[in-house]
Scaffold this motif. Structure first.
Motif, PDB file in Angstrom:
ATOM      1  N   GLN A 171       0.826  -1.206   0.000  1.00 50.65           N
ATOM      2  CA  GLN A 171       0.000   0.000   0.000  1.00 50.65           C
ATOM      3  C   GLN A 171       0.864   1.262   0.000  1.00 50.65           C
ATOM      4  N   HIS A 172       1.964   1.222   0.744  1.00 53.01           N
ATOM      5  CA  HIS A 172       2.871   2.374   0.729  1.00 53.01           C
ATOM      6  C   HIS A 172       3.369   2.656  -0.684  1.00 53.01           C
ATOM      7  N   VAL A 173       3.585   1.597  -1.442  1.00 51.10           N
ATOM      8  CA  VAL A 173       4.141   1.754  -2.787  1.00 51.10           C
ATOM      9  C   VAL A 173       3.083   2.216  -3.773  1.00 51.10           C
ATOM     10  N   SER A 174       1.863   1.701  -3.659  1.00 56.15           N
ATOM     11  CA  SER A 174       0.913   1.860  -4.759  1.00 56.15           C
ATOM     12  C   SER A 174      -0.368   2.604  -4.442  1.00 56.15           C
ATOM     13  N   GLU A 175      -0.701   2.845  -3.194  1.00 51.27           N
ATOM     14  CA  GLU A 175      -2.012   3.412  -2.889  1.00 51.27           C
ATOM     15  C   GLU A 175      -1.887   4.775  -2.221  1.00 51.27           C
ATOM     16  N   VAL A 176      -2.898   5.593  -2.462  1.00 50.93           N
ATOM     17  CA  VAL A 176      -2.937   6.944  -1.894  1.00 50.93           C
ATOM     18  C   VAL A 176      -3.711   6.899  -0.582  1.00 50.93           C
ATOM     19  N   PRO A 177      -3.195   7.509   0.488  1.00 54.84           N
ATOM     20  CA  PRO A 177      -3.897   7.459   1.776  1.00 54.84           C
ATOM     21  C   PRO A 177      -5.180   8.277   1.764  1.00 54.84           C
ATOM     22  N   THR A 178      -6.123   7.843   2.570  1.00 56.34           N
ATOM     23  CA  THR A 178      -7.349   8.605   2.757  1.00 56.34           C
ATOM     24  C   THR A 178      -7.036   9.896   3.506  1.00 56.34           C
ATOM     25  N   PRO A 179      -7.515  11.041   3.072  1.00 58.20           N
ATOM     26  CA  PRO A 179      -7.260  12.287   3.818  1.00 58.20           C
ATOM     27  C   PRO A 179      -7.747  12.170   5.258  1.00 58.20           C
ATOM     28  N   PRO A 180      -6.997  12.688   6.209  1.00 53.19           N
ATOM     29  CA  PRO A 180      -7.394  12.573   7.618  1.00 53.19           C
ATOM     30  C   PRO A 180      -8.783  13.103   7.917  1.00 53.19           C
ATOM     31  N   SER A 181      -9.215  14.150   7.213  1.00 51.17           N
ATOM     32  CA  SER A 181     -10.511  14.758   7.515  1.00 51.17           C
ATOM     33  C   SER A 181     -11.674  13.836   7.203  1.00 51.17           C
ATOM     34  N   THR A 182     -11.478  12.824   6.351  1.00 51.79           N
ATOM     35  CA  THR A 182     -12.566  11.892   6.068  1.00 51.79           C
ATOM     36  C   THR A 182     -12.767  10.904   7.212  1.00 51.79           C
ATOM     37  N   VAL A 183     -11.763  10.822   8.104  1.00 50.45           N
ATOM     38  CA  VAL A 183     -11.881   9.933   9.266  1.00 50.45           C
ATOM     39  C   VAL A 183     -12.229  10.727  10.508  1.00 50.45           C
ATOM     40  N   THR A 184     -11.580  11.877  10.677  1.00 53.99           N
ATOM     41  CA  THR A 184     -11.850  12.768  11.812  1.00 53.99           C
ATOM     42  C   THR A 184     -12.343  14.093  11.255  1.00 53.99           C
ATOM     43  N   ALA A 185     -13.618  14.362  11.450  1.00 54.46           N
ATOM     44  CA  ALA A 185     -14.276  15.451  10.722  1.00 54.46           C
ATOM     45  C   ALA A 185     -13.757  16.831  11.064  1.00 54.46           C
ATOM     46  N   ASP A 186     -13.183  17.025  12.265  1.00 60.92           N
ATOM     47  CA  ASP A 186     -12.804  18.391  12.655  1.00 60.92           C
ATOM     48  C   ASP A 186     -11.436  18.807  12.130  1.00 60.92           C
ATOM     49  N   ILE A 187     -10.788  17.966  11.341  1.00 60.99           N
ATOM     50  CA  ILE A 187      -9.477  18.320  10.792  1.00 60.99           C
ATOM     51  C   ILE A 187      -9.666  19.262   9.603  1.00 60.99           C
ATOM     52  N   PRO A 188      -9.034  20.424   9.614  1.00 58.17           N
ATOM     53  CA  PRO A 188      -9.226  21.388   8.520  1.00 58.17           C
ATOM     54  C   PRO A 188      -8.505  20.939   7.243  1.00 58.17           C
ATOM     55  N   ASP A 189      -8.907  21.569   6.153  1.00 60.85           N
ATOM     56  CA  ASP A 189      -8.337  21.227   4.849  1.00 60.85           C
ATOM     57  C   ASP A 189      -6.832  21.492   4.812  1.00 60.85           C
ATOM     58  N   SER A 190      -6.379  22.540   5.485  1.00 60.57           N
ATOM     59  CA  SER A 190      -4.955  22.864   5.451  1.00 60.57           C
ATOM     60  C   SER A 190      -4.121  21.746   6.072  1.00 60.57           C
ATOM     61  N   ILE A 191      -4.624  21.116   7.120  1.00 62.77           N
ATOM     62  CA  ILE A 191      -3.912  19.980   7.727  1.00 62.77           C
ATOM     63  C   ILE A 191      -3.901  18.805   6.761  1.00 62.77           C
ATOM     64  N   ASP A 192      -5.035  18.547   6.109  1.00 62.06           N
ATOM     65  CA  ASP A 192      -5.091  17.498   5.082  1.00 62.06           C
ATOM     66  C   ASP A 192      -3.994  17.706   4.040  1.00 62.06           C
ATOM     67  N   ARG A 193      -3.872  18.921   3.584  1.00 58.33           N
ATOM     68  CA  ARG A 193      -2.910  19.217   2.522  1.00 58.33           C
ATOM     69  C   ARG A 193      -1.473  18.963   2.982  1.00 58.33           C
ATOM     70  N   VAL A 194      -1.163  19.366   4.210  1.00 59.86           N
ATOM     71  CA  VAL A 194       0.187  19.145   4.734  1.00 59.86           C
ATOM     72  C   VAL A 194       0.487  17.662   4.862  1.00 59.86           C
ATOM     73  N   VAL A 195      -0.467  16.905   5.418  1.00 62.46           N
ATOM     74  CA  VAL A 195      -0.243  15.470   5.624  1.00 62.46           C
ATOM     75  C   VAL A 195      -0.069  14.747   4.289  1.00 62.46           C
ATOM     76  N   LEU A 196      -0.939  15.042   3.324  1.00 58.58           N
ATOM     77  CA  LEU A 196      -0.880  14.336   2.048  1.00 58.58           C
ATOM     78  C   LEU A 196       0.361  14.706   1.239  1.00 58.58           C
ATOM     79  N   LYS A 197       0.836  15.930   1.402  1.00 60.78           N
ATOM     80  CA  LYS A 197       2.090  16.281   0.735  1.00 60.78           C
ATOM     81  C   LYS A 197       3.248  15.497   1.340  1.00 60.78           C
TER      82      LYS A 197
END
Length: 630
Positions: free
Chosen positions: A232-258
């Motif tokens: 999964q590390h090699v081939s799959e994209v992680p689910t954005p954190p905000s889809t699991v924990t609703a109070d996470i802002p978009d800016s945090i999502d962007r930092v984590v996914l980058k």
């Protein structure tokens, strides 16, 4: 079980086991030379004959010792010790480290609940600060994970375990060394999972996995085996954190996914950049990470890959079949899809098989940290014996006689118990415990030292309260003169003096101002100097003047109190000051008559003493003598 000596290198007294890992065990210990608590990491005896683990352990000591940063656990010393094992004696290396009293992030996440965003950002920022420093010093950690991050009670972050760290200059620093997988599956970067050369961006990927887990409560990728997770590390994209924990802002999502970008060129290029963006996101400021619309879940792989069978007979299920690919829906957008080419199928199969082999070895080496369970022995209970009055050697012997093990606790200051003797135990004396249990015993460090407080200027009652509050004994309070700067009843000094370190219970004597001063000798002083002296003594004064030619003017010629007389401050002192007498007439000297100035003509006519011949009167007629004519 290793029979560790109680004293390592004739300096470190080994205490209880506080942690264990894949290749080492960690004990709390006491440095008898520097009188401080430390942690000692000792290579497991079953690893001591493996050159790879020996080299890795020694490399950890070298890597950690080269780093000096508040967010990195410090290494104080290293050494080797001969230990008796079930198969004979073996020499084990050990590392003496800073003892961090706290818990790991793994402990914090044990219940599966996420950490508040601010706290998660604080921890991640601390880790990134440590990585920024280690990368600048040329060291890649390569095993950033929750179990390697310590949190102290005051909130400090400590990164530890540089056991698989490598220098940046080592171009052969890959995920595999002598056919073993290095790293932990849930936090492996894609290039680590593929066995490629790693660089500082691999640490940043692992830090992104750590941040993801703190925000969500679970790693970005999970699976039934290390193989499935690595794939999964090699081939799959992680689910954005905000889809699991609703109070996470978009800016945090962007930092984590980058941070979790598959291509390392798309990630943050330095720990400083990652940390800066994360803190900006937490503050609600703009971030450099791209919008999350670029990240969507890929469709599940449709082509199954067969189970790989190892020579041991164990089967490891395919990474692909283990992954369902069912992600929660989130922002729309398209992730660049890869076309399936049948001609590349054999290549993917080989890659997955290699990953399976590597993952299995990784699981064998690192995934099974806990020792195998042993059959439960018959329980025999014994009472903790009385240890009062015993020193460490005697207490250890007594406990061993009762089949109990001594663990040295923190020293305790005691006014009543002599230094080095028993103070307390846990469990307490008389408690019934299982045979073979450890008993933590604290011994007296003697009477503790305290600092003498500064009580000058305080009245006697306040000074006594302050001294006794510090554990000191109030002594004598002697009245002293000649301290005019202090009012009557105020403390002017103490013995021992303020700020000295003394044993608790030391008697402190004080001197108290009497409010009285002694009269100085003012005779022959200039009046200005004399009055200044009286002002310093807080004495008032009255000045009288006396005309005299026997003393210099403005000097004191008399004082109404003798030198050395003791008087209260404020007493009035009368001083007599010489004054020049007025000038007086000398009776032997005629009052000079003013004389004419020969150069000045007197306008008033004066009689000429020389007779004018033109006006000379005839001389008087001489009368005859009475005898004449007779």
């Amino acid at each position: 079980m290793d029979q560790l000596p109680r004293m390592l290198a004739d300096r470190y007294e080994v205490g209880r086991l506080i942690g264990r890992g894949g290749m080492a065990q960690v004990y709390i210990a006491y440095d008898t030379r520097l009188s401080r608590t430390v942690a000692i990491k000792i290579l497991r005896s079953d690893m001591a004959t493996d050159d790879t683990f020996l080299a890795r352990f020694r490399r950890e000591a070298q890597s950690s010792a080269a780093l000096n940063h508040p967010s990195i656990v410090a290494v104080y010393d290293t050494g080797e010790e001969e230990v008796e094992t079930g198969t004979g004696k073996v020499t084990l290396p050990f590392i003496v480290m800073e003892y961090v009293n706290g818990q790991t992030v793994r402990d914090l996440l044990a219940d599966g609940d996420p950490i508040p965003i601010d706290e998660a950002a604080h921890v991640a920022a601390g880790v990134l600060s440590a990585l920024e420093y280690s990368h600048r010093e040329g060291i890649i950690h390569r095993d950033i994970k929750p179990g390697n991050i310590m949190l102290t009670p005051d909130g400090s972050v400590k990164v530890m375990d540089f056991g698989i760290a490598r220098a940046l200059s080592d171009h052969h620093s890959t995920v595999t060394q002598t056919n073993t997988v290095v790293g932990t599956a849930q936090y492996l970067s894609p290039e680590q999972a593929r066995g490629e050369v790693v660089d500082i961006r691999s640490d940043l990927y692992s830090a992104g996995c750590l941040l993801y887990e703190m925000l969500v409560g679970k790693p970005p990728f999970t699976g039934d085996s290390a193989v499935a997770v690595a794939y999964q590390h090699v081939s799959e994209v992680p689910t954005p954190p905000s889809t699991v924990t609703a109070d996470i802002p978009d800016s945090i999502d962007r930092v984590v996914l980058k941070a979790l970008a598959k291509n390392r060129d798309d990630r943050y290029q330095t720990a400083a950049a990652f940390r800066s963006d994360l803190l900006s996101a937490v503050r609600g400021q703009a971030v450099t990470a791209p919008a999350t619309t670029a990240y969507v879940a890929p469709a599940p792989m449709a082509t199954p890959i067969a189970t790989t069978v190892f020579p041991t007979g164990q089967s490891v299920p395919s990474a692909v079949s283990a992954h369902t690919g069912n992600y929660p829906p989130y922002q729309t957008g398209q992730f660049p899809a890869q076309e399936k080419k049948s001609s590349n199928g054999w290549l993917w199969a080989i890659i997955v098989i290699l990953l399976a082999v590597l993952g299995f070895v990784a699981w064998q080496v690192f995934g099974n940290d806990d020792p195998p369970e042993e059959p439960t022995p018959t329980i025999t209970m014994v009472d903790v014996p009385n240890l009062e009055g015993l020193d460490q050697t005697e207490a250890r012997t007594t406990l061993e006689d009762h089949n109990l093990e001594l663990v040295i606790g923190e020293p305790v200051e005691s006014d009543d118990v002599e230094e080095g003797l028993f103070v307390s135990s846990n469990p307490e004396i008389g408690t019934s415990v299982e045979e073979g249990s450890t008993v933590t015993v604290s011994f007296s460090s003697g009477v503790g030292e305290v600092t003498v407080p500064d009580v000058t200027g305080l009245n006697v009652d306040s000074a006594r309260n302050l001294i006794e509050a510090e554990g000191l004994v109030w002594g004598t309070s002697d009245s002293v003169d000649n301290f005019p700067e202090y009012d009557e009843g105020e403390v002017v000094s103490s013995d021992p003096a303020a700020d000295q370190q003394v044993p608790r219970g030391t008697q402190v004597n004080v001197q108290v101002s009497s409010g009285r001063v002694s009269i100085p000798n003012l005779l022959n002083m200039n009046i200005d100097i004399a009055t200044a002296e009286l002002d310093n003594l807080k004495l008032s004064y009255r000045i009288e003047y006396e005309e005299t030619a026997e003393a210099e003017p403005d000097t004191v010629i008399a004082q109404d109190y003798r030198e050395g007389s003791i008087v209260d401050t404020g007493t009035q002192i009368t001083i007599t000051v010489a004054e020049e007498p007025p000038a007086t007439e000398d009776p032997t000297t005629e009052d000079p008559t003013p004389t004419e100035d020969p150069t000045t003509e007197d306008p008033t006519p004066t009689e000429d003493p020389t007779p004018d011949p033109t006006t000379e009167e005839p001389p008087p007629t001489e009368e005859p003598s009475p005898t004449e004519g007779e």
